[in-house]
Design a protein around this motif. Structure first.
Motif, PDB file in Angstrom:
ATOM      1  N   UNK A 134       0.798  -1.520  -0.021  1.00  0.00           N
ATOM      2  CA  UNK A 134      -0.109  -0.093   0.101  1.00  0.00           C
ATOM      3  C   UNK A 134       0.692   1.482   0.262  1.00  0.00           C
ATOM      4  N   UNK A 135       0.662   2.206  -0.973  1.00  0.00           N
ATOM      5  CA  UNK A 135       1.506   3.193  -1.235  1.00  0.00           C
ATOM      6  C   UNK A 135       0.855   4.481  -1.352  1.00  0.00           C
ATOM      7  N   UNK A 136       0.293   5.064  -0.146  1.00  0.00           N
ATOM      8  CA  UNK A 136      -0.503   6.388  -0.325  1.00  0.00           C
ATOM      9  C   UNK A 136       0.689   7.417  -0.336  1.00  0.00           C
ATOM     10  N   UNK A 137       0.250   8.680  -0.800  1.00  0.00           N
ATOM     11  CA  UNK A 137       0.943   9.798  -0.751  1.00  0.00           C
ATOM     12  C   UNK A 137       0.553  10.850   0.218  1.00  0.00           C
ATOM     13  N   UNK A 138       1.621  11.965   0.519  1.00  0.00           N
ATOM     14  CA  UNK A 138       0.890  12.986   1.207  1.00  0.00           C
ATOM     15  C   UNK A 138      -0.173  13.671   0.599  1.00  0.00           C
ATOM     16  N   UNK A 139      -0.169  13.930  -0.786  1.00  0.00           N
ATOM     17  CA  UNK A 139      -1.128  14.585  -1.591  1.00  0.00           C
ATOM     18  C   UNK A 139      -2.344  13.737  -1.539  1.00  0.00           C
ATOM     19  N   UNK A 140      -2.404  12.514  -1.450  1.00  0.00           N
ATOM     20  CA  UNK A 140      -3.481  11.739  -1.353  1.00  0.00           C
ATOM     21  C   UNK A 140      -4.352  12.073   0.024  1.00  0.00           C
ATOM     22  N   UNK A 141      -3.514  12.237   0.979  1.00  0.00           N
ATOM     23  CA  UNK A 141      -4.366  12.501   2.362  1.00  0.00           C
ATOM     24  C   UNK A 141      -4.869  13.762   2.085  1.00  0.00           C
ATOM     25  N   UNK A 142      -3.873  14.784   1.693  1.00  0.00           N
ATOM     26  CA  UNK A 142      -4.580  16.223   1.705  1.00  0.00           C
ATOM     27  C   UNK A 142      -5.868  16.314   0.834  1.00  0.00           C
ATOM     28  N   UNK A 143      -5.855  15.613  -0.180  1.00  0.00           N
ATOM     29  CA  UNK A 143      -7.229  15.779  -0.746  1.00  0.00           C
ATOM     30  C   UNK A 143      -8.362  15.053  -0.640  1.00  0.00           C
ATOM     31  N   UNK A 144      -7.919  13.963  -0.058  1.00  0.00           N
ATOM     32  CA  UNK A 144      -8.936  12.978   0.707  1.00  0.00           C
ATOM     33  C   UNK A 144      -9.485  13.780   1.912  1.00  0.00           C
ATOM     34  N   UNK A 145      -8.897  14.486   2.618  1.00  0.00           N
ATOM     35  CA  UNK A 145      -9.508  15.200   3.513  1.00  0.00           C
ATOM     36  C   UNK A 145     -10.498  16.440   3.251  1.00  0.00           C
ATOM     37  N   UNK A 146      -9.967  16.939   2.216  1.00  0.00           N
ATOM     38  CA  UNK A 146     -10.880  18.122   1.728  1.00  0.00           C
ATOM     39  C   UNK A 146     -11.977  17.687   1.169  1.00  0.00           C
ATOM     40  N   UNK A 147     -12.272  16.362   0.751  1.00  0.00           N
ATOM     41  CA  UNK A 147     -13.655  15.999   0.237  1.00  0.00           C
ATOM     42  C   UNK A 147     -14.362  15.512   1.356  1.00  0.00           C
ATOM     43  N   UNK A 148     -13.659  14.786   2.625  1.00  0.00           N
ATOM     44  CA  UNK A 148     -14.316  14.414   3.671  1.00  0.00           C
ATOM     45  C   UNK A 148     -14.976  15.567   4.230  1.00  0.00           C
ATOM     46  N   UNK A 149     -14.010  16.401   4.655  1.00  0.00           N
ATOM     47  CA  UNK A 149     -14.236  17.806   5.602  1.00  0.00           C
ATOM     48  C   UNK A 149     -15.495  18.451   4.899  1.00  0.00           C
ATOM     49  N   UNK A 150     -15.667  18.412   3.527  1.00  0.00           N
ATOM     50  CA  UNK A 150     -16.780  19.090   2.765  1.00  0.00           C
ATOM     51  C   UNK A 150     -18.031  18.532   3.237  1.00  0.00           C
ATOM     52  N   UNK A 151     -18.174  17.159   3.769  1.00  0.00           N
ATOM     53  CA  UNK A 151     -19.480  16.646   4.048  1.00  0.00           C
ATOM     54  C   UNK A 151     -19.557  16.587   5.686  1.00  0.00           C
ATOM     55  N   UNK A 152     -18.472  16.524   6.323  1.00  0.00           N
ATOM     56  CA  UNK A 152     -18.579  16.402   7.724  1.00  0.00           C
ATOM     57  C   UNK A 152     -18.693  17.889   8.228  1.00  0.00           C
ATOM     58  N   UNK A 153     -18.420  18.913   7.435  1.00  0.00           N
ATOM     59  CA  UNK A 153     -18.599  20.411   8.156  1.00  0.00           C
ATOM     60  C   UNK A 153     -20.161  20.532   7.932  1.00  0.00           C
TER      61      UNK A 153
END
Length: 357
Positions: free
Chosen positions: A137-156
């Motif tokens: 499994x090889x996620x990147x820092x950019x993967x995390x940043x972009x994933x959080x942006x989408x999740x936060x849009x719903x969580x907010x």
């Protein structure tokens, strides 16, 4: 509705640990996040995804893509949740997530989403060539940043009910994989987390204890039982209970997993029978007794069989007739036993009622 009898399959041992009050997730994020408002012992039933070409004219009225009404606005009149599938294939675009929240709020103010974590965190990038493990499994820092942006849009918006962290059956319970999972759970600690593992090596007391200590939900699944595949469970390890029904299409379950072609949809071509659902009704009610909120997701999406089975479970658990899309009843006339057609798809179905008293 006729009496429902459980099937005669042998009982599966149940491993459970009590869910402490502290299991309610405390979300921390750079975005302004609001926890969903839920009722005690709440059961939410819905489908995995909502945008499928073969749902046109079956779940949705024909030509839905050309109508002003968004598919989510239609689906949210029948269900109180749906699992976002697109977030598995790539990070959600925040503008899409905000739009979806507005669409469901217009027709069902109590609607909540669950979202699958981006597969870069849970799957090998070439699963056909190598099994998934912490080493592949090889996620990147950019993967995390972009994933959080989408999740936060719903969580907010207060509409993120759970983040589903789904691993394939090749992800086994090894010391290396346990260490990786522990890091991943800390990485996304601000979200209400649920883990789906499909290999039976995870079905042990140590795993359940670890999930309970971390306030992480255990996803109870129904899938074809091949090799060391995880059998049905009814575990509760956090405030969130979670159930996913994938279907039992043994012939096509492992076909075309590495392909993006439509052939892979054959693995979800399965319609649960009434006795099969009755067995899950008992498990779902057991889970709901010990969880604050229980999500039940039908993933057998081929030609909206997921919609059929979700409505059947909704009727079974509530003990009441339900409303269903007229086109779905036409395709699956057996729904007439438990459902009435919602002739006017723009009708206001009124306030949400709990499935259980």
């Amino acid at each position: 509705m006729p009496d429902v009898r459980l099937d005669s399959s042998p009982a599966i041992p149940m491993l459970t640990l009590p869910c402490p009050p502290s299991a309610v997730p405390c979300m921390e994020s750079s975005a302004q996040v609001r926890l969903p408002q839920v009722q005690s012992k709440d059961i939410r039933i819905g489908t995995a995804g909502w945008s499928y070409k073969d749902w046109d004219g079956i779940f949705y009225p024909s030509g839905m893509s050309h109508r002003k009404q968004h598919p989510l606005e239609y689906l949210a009149r029948f269900f109180d949740t749906t699992e976002i599938n697109t977030s598995f294939y790539g990070p959600l675009k925040p503008e899409w997530a905000k739009l979806w929240c507005r669409r469901v709020a217009a027709v069902n103010k109590n609607f909540l989403f669950t979202a699958k974590l981006y597969r870069a965190f849970t799957h090998s990038p070439i699963p056909v060539m190598e099994p998934t493990s912490a080493a592949t499994i090889r996620p990147t820092d950019e993967d995390e940043v972009r994933t959080r942006e989408g999740l936060d849009a719903i969580a907010s918006e207060g509409r993120l009910g759970a983040l589903l962290i789904q691993f394939p059956v090749s992800f086994k319970n090894t010391s290396l994989n346990r260490e990786y999972l522990d890091r991943l759970l800390r990485q996304f600690i601000e979200y209400p987390r649920v883990v789906e593992v499909r290999h039976s090596s995870w079905n042990d007391a140590e795993t359940l204890a670890a999930f309970t200590q971390k306030d992480v939900g255990f996803c109870n699944i129904d899938q074809p039982l091949l090799g060391r595949s995880l059998a049905p469970t009814e575990h509760v390890t956090a405030a969130i209970g979670y159930v996913r029904l994938h279907g039992r299409n043994y012939e096509h379950w492992f076909a075309d997993q590495g392909s993006d072609s439509d052939n892979r949809n054959d693995r979800y071509n399965y319609l649960y029978t009434e006795p099969e659902l009755a067995a899950w009704k008992e498990r779902i009610e057991s889970v709901a007794e010990r969880a604050l909120t229980t999500y039940v997701i039908t993933n057998n999406h081929f030609e909206s069989k997921a919609g059929v089975n979700a409505l059947e479970l909704k009727a079974m658990i509530s003990g009441k007739r339900v409303l269903a899309p007229p086109t779905l009843i036409q395709k699956y006339p057996e729904l007439r036993r438990i459902a009435d057609p919602a002739e006017d798809f723009g009708v206001d179905f009124g306030p949400r009622l709990p499935l259980r008293a």
